[in-house]
Design an enzyme around this catalytic site. Structure first.
Site, mmCIF file in Angstrom:
data_model
loop_
_atom_site.group_PDB
_atom_site.id
_atom_site.type_symbol
_atom_site.label_atom_id
_atom_site.label_comp_id
_atom_site.label_asym_id
_atom_site.label_seq_id
_atom_site.Cartn_x
_atom_site.Cartn_y
_atom_site.Cartn_z
ATOM 1 N N HIS A 1 -60.167 10.573 -3.121
ATOM 2 C CA HIS A 1 -60.495 9.189 -3.486
ATOM 3 C C HIS A 1 -59.319 8.221 -3.414
ATOM 4 C CE1 HIS A 1 -58.898 10.485 -7.399
ATOM 5 N NE2 HIS A 1 -58.606 9.208 -7.569
HETATM 6 C C1 UD1 Z 1 -59.037 4.159 -9.894
HETATM 7 C C2 UD1 Z 1 -57.550 4.286 -10.150
HETATM 8 C C3 UD1 Z 1 -57.052 5.632 -9.690
HETATM 9 C C4 UD1 Z 1 -57.865 6.752 -10.291
HETATM 10 C C5 UD1 Z 1 -59.330 6.532 -10.022
HETATM 11 C C6 UD1 Z 1 -60.079 7.577 -10.781
HETATM 12 C C7 UD1 Z 1 -56.398 2.127 -9.991
HETATM 13 C C8 UD1 Z 1 -55.461 1.303 -9.201
HETATM 14 N N1 UD1 Z 1 -56.807 3.286 -9.431
HETATM 15 O O1 UD1 Z 1 -59.237 4.186 -8.502
HETATM 16 O O2 UD1 Z 1 -55.705 5.803 -10.110
HETATM 17 O O3 UD1 Z 1 -57.453 7.978 -9.727
HETATM 18 O O4 UD1 Z 1 -59.710 5.230 -10.519
HETATM 19 O O5 UD1 Z 1 -61.330 7.826 -10.358
HETATM 20 O O6 UD1 Z 1 -56.761 1.764 -11.085
HETATM 21 N N2 UD1 Z 1 -66.792 1.919 -7.645
HETATM 22 C C9 UD1 Z 1 -68.147 2.039 -7.856
HETATM 23 N N3 UD1 Z 1 -68.551 2.368 -9.112
HETATM 24 C C10 UD1 Z 1 -67.701 2.571 -10.143
HETATM 25 C C11 UD1 Z 1 -66.345 2.423 -9.902
HETATM 26 C C12 UD1 Z 1 -65.905 2.105 -8.653
HETATM 27 O O7 UD1 Z 1 -68.964 1.857 -6.954
HETATM 28 O O8 UD1 Z 1 -68.159 2.877 -11.262
HETATM 29 C C13 UD1 Z 1 -66.335 1.609 -6.273
HETATM 30 C C14 UD1 Z 1 -66.228 0.119 -5.975
HETATM 31 O O9 UD1 Z 1 -66.622 -0.086 -4.645
HETATM 32 C C15 UD1 Z 1 -64.727 -0.114 -6.103
HETATM 33 C C16 UD1 Z 1 -64.137 1.190 -5.647
HETATM 34 O O10 UD1 Z 1 -65.045 2.193 -6.075
HETATM 35 O O11 UD1 Z 1 -64.300 -1.204 -5.335
HETATM 36 C C17 UD1 Z 1 -62.761 1.462 -6.204
HETATM 37 O O12 UD1 Z 1 -62.767 1.392 -7.632
HETATM 38 P P1 UD1 Z 1 -61.443 1.017 -8.464
HETATM 39 O O13 UD1 Z 1 -61.730 1.133 -9.891
HETATM 40 O O14 UD1 Z 1 -60.890 -0.260 -7.964
HETATM 41 O O15 UD1 Z 1 -60.413 2.118 -8.023
HETATM 42 P P2 UD1 Z 1 -60.582 3.683 -7.878
HETATM 43 O O16 UD1 Z 1 -60.492 4.028 -6.432
HETATM 44 O O17 UD1 Z 1 -61.742 4.156 -8.630
HETATM 45 N N1 UDP Z 2 -63.460 14.877 -12.551
HETATM 46 C C1 UDP Z 2 -64.760 14.920 -13.015
HETATM 47 N N2 UDP Z 2 -65.776 14.830 -12.093
HETATM 48 C C2 UDP Z 2 -65.545 14.714 -10.748
HETATM 49 C C3 UDP Z 2 -64.203 14.657 -10.312
HETATM 50 C C4 UDP Z 2 -63.189 14.733 -11.237
HETATM 51 O O1 UDP Z 2 -65.017 15.045 -14.212
HETATM 52 O O2 UDP Z 2 -66.510 14.641 -9.985
HETATM 53 C C5 UDP Z 2 -62.371 14.946 -13.549
HETATM 54 C C6 UDP Z 2 -61.374 16.048 -13.357
HETATM 55 O O3 UDP Z 2 -61.757 17.224 -14.016
HETATM 56 C C7 UDP Z 2 -60.093 15.465 -13.938
HETATM 57 C C8 UDP Z 2 -60.257 13.970 -13.728
HETATM 58 O O4 UDP Z 2 -61.629 13.749 -13.417
HETATM 59 O O5 UDP Z 2 -60.026 15.716 -15.331
HETATM 60 C C9 UDP Z 2 -59.396 13.462 -12.614
HETATM 61 O O6 UDP Z 2 -59.694 12.122 -12.390
HETATM 62 P P1 UDP Z 2 -59.619 11.428 -10.971
HETATM 63 O O7 UDP Z 2 -59.540 12.457 -9.905
HETATM 64 O O8 UDP Z 2 -60.738 10.457 -10.916
HETATM 65 O O9 UDP Z 2 -58.293 10.574 -11.104
HETATM 66 P P2 UDP Z 2 -56.736 10.922 -11.047
HETATM 67 O O10 UDP Z 2 -56.477 12.101 -11.907
HETATM 68 O O11 UDP Z 2 -56.386 11.163 -9.601
HETATM 69 O O12 UDP Z 2 -56.089 9.694 -11.527
#
Ligand code: UD1
Ligand code: UDP
Length: 386
Positions: free
Chosen positions: A231
């Site tokens: 992601h």
């Molecule tokens: C964010 C964090 C990242 C973390 C990740 C966990 C930042 C800069 N990044 O990235 O460190 O690892 O969360 O999962 O904060 N979207 C949906 N539904 C949701 C949420 C997001 O559709 O509930 C989609 C939207 O199109 C959005 C995109 O995902 O634009 C990215 O979401 P965003 O929260 O900006 O960043 P993440 O990639 O989720």
């Molecule tokens: N995780 C989850 N469901 C998923 C993928 C990840 O519950 O489908 C959990 C995972 O066990 C870990 C956390 O999400 O505890 C990691 O978060 P993510 O990968 O979104 O973000 P990051 O750690 O890279 O910031």
């Protein structure tokens, strides 16, 4: 404190007023957690119980993540109380999202006047919480302080560096993180607390084993599949890199379970890669999973392929070989200990590692014993209790 007129004018602030359930007494010290994204909720789950024993704990959800599978499911399955307010910030470009969050968090802090704000990890919600608080002279505690990838193109690295710079209490999960903070001469108090993700993983494994039906639902045999998550912006925002990952995943002989983050799903569709995954016999594409299902799949996987920070760590803790789709990691100990290999998005290196990467070395306890949350609360209590 007087509330500036322009702070509470938008829709989320009105929502916030309705949802606000904090009660009026201020006998206990008020600790306020700002969370907004999946990994924030998991860390919050570790801290909430011990925190609520010593503090009045208020939870603010920025609304960064909002799909059921990215947000509410964690509150339900990990028994975290419903947030006191949801600021409904939603998605958007970095500056837009961050700016909106700071503004809305600030409004809430002005009303609530907590004694302490706690932020978790490295998301935009983390930085927004820290900046809004420090500007109001409210002390900030950063959980998971001192992690560095030394790549300022990662939004998370910017968030980490700036959050650490303004935090008064820095709780580091590893010795490397402490060293990083010392090198930067940060002003806050540094504490090697261990990792709160160990606490929640330890507490949840048994329940996951008893309750999760994910193996049956996905028709998986223990140790006969690979679990993959992707992601990071750097891997999903350009077609070339995402395509390379997809080519690798569909080129693996074993079954690959792929719970796709919404960002990844959108990118797969945009770059016409979605149908290739769907058509591939070895791939099981799913929605993002709840924590209990996910850790159960991690524990029973043959190997894990990921670009997630938290997943690299859990793979290590569970003794599952981890193949990381990055060229560097802030969880460097997992690589040094031989249980994590950095392959970037090189197709051959990914497929080759699935075949050949079989670490056997005993694992050191690098993330603590699973008591980090209690230690953190103890320290905060010593410093802040009225
Ligand atoms: C964010 C964090 C990242 C973390 C990740 C966990 C930042 C800069 N990044 O990235 O460190 O690892 O969360 O999962 O904060 N979207 C949906 N539904 C949701 C949420 C997001 O559709 O509930 C989609 C939207 O199109 C959005 C995109 O995902 O634009 C990215 O979401 P965003 O929260 O900006 O960043 P993440 O990639 O989720
Ligand atoms: N995780 C989850 N469901 C998923 C993928 C990840 O519950 O489908 C959990 C995972 O066990 C870990 C956390 O999400 O505890 C990691 O978060 P993510 O990968 O979104 O973000 P990051 O750690 O890279 O910031």
């Amino acid at each position: 404190m007087t509330i500036p007129k322009n702070v509470l004018t938008d829709r989320a602030m009105n929502t916030q007023t309705k949802n606000h359930q904090v009660g009026s007494g201020k006998d206990l010290t008020v600790a306020l957690s700002v969370v907004g994204a999946r990994p924030n909720f998991i860390k919050l789950a570790a801290l909430h119980k011990p925190l609520a024993r010593s503090f009045k704990h208020v939870i603010v959800h920025t609304g960064q993540h909002y799909d059921f599978e990215m947000s509410k499911i964690f509150f339900e399955h990990l028994k975290i109380p419903k947030p006191n307010c949801n600021l409904e910030v939603g998605s958007g470009p970095q500056g837009y999202q961050l700016g909106k969050m700071i503004k809305r968090v600030e409004g809430f802090l002005i009303r609530e006047t907590p004694d302490l704000v706690i932020v978790y990890g490295d998301t935009n919600s983390t930085l927004a919480g820290a900046l809004a608080s420090v500007k109001l002279h409210i002390p900030v505690a950063h959980i998971e302080a001192g992690l560095r990838s030394y790549d300022m193109k990662m939004p998370e690295e910017v968030n980490r560096v700036l959050t650490d710079r303004v935090s008064q209490y820095l709780f580091s999960p590893t010795k490397t993180a402490v060293k990083n903070l010392n090198k930067e001469h940060v002003q806050g108090k540094i504490n090697l607390s261990g990792d709160v993700m160990v606490d929640i993983l330890k507490d949840s494994l048994k329940m996951a084993q008893e309750r999760s039906k994910a193996l049956d639902k996905l028709e998986l045999e223990r140790k006969k599949y690979i679990l993959a998550t992707v992601h990071r912006a750097e891997n999903t925002d350009t077609k070339q890199r995402l395509q390379s990952v997809v080519q690798a995943l569909i080129g693996i002989k074993e079954t690959v379970v792929f719970p796709a983050h919404p960002r990844t799903l959108k990118a797969l569709q945009k770059f016409n890669l979605y149908n290739r995954i769907r058509a591939s016999r070895n791939m099981k594409l799913t929605e993002p999973l709840g924590y209990l299902d996910f850790i159960n799949l991690e524990r029973n996987a043959n190997k894990i392929i990921t670009d997630s920070g938290g997943v690299q760590k859990e793979a290590y803790l569970l003794g599952i070989p981890c193949i990381t789709l990055r060229d560097r990691t802030e969880w460097i100990e997992t690589v040094r200990e031989g249980w994590n290999i950095l392959v970037d998005v090189n197709r051959d290196a990914i497929v080759g590692s699935v075949r050949k990467f079989n670490p056997e070395k005993p694992r050191q306890r690098i993330f603590g014993k699973g008591k980090a949350s209690e230690r953190i609360v103890e320290i905060l209590h010593e410093n802040l209790a009225r």
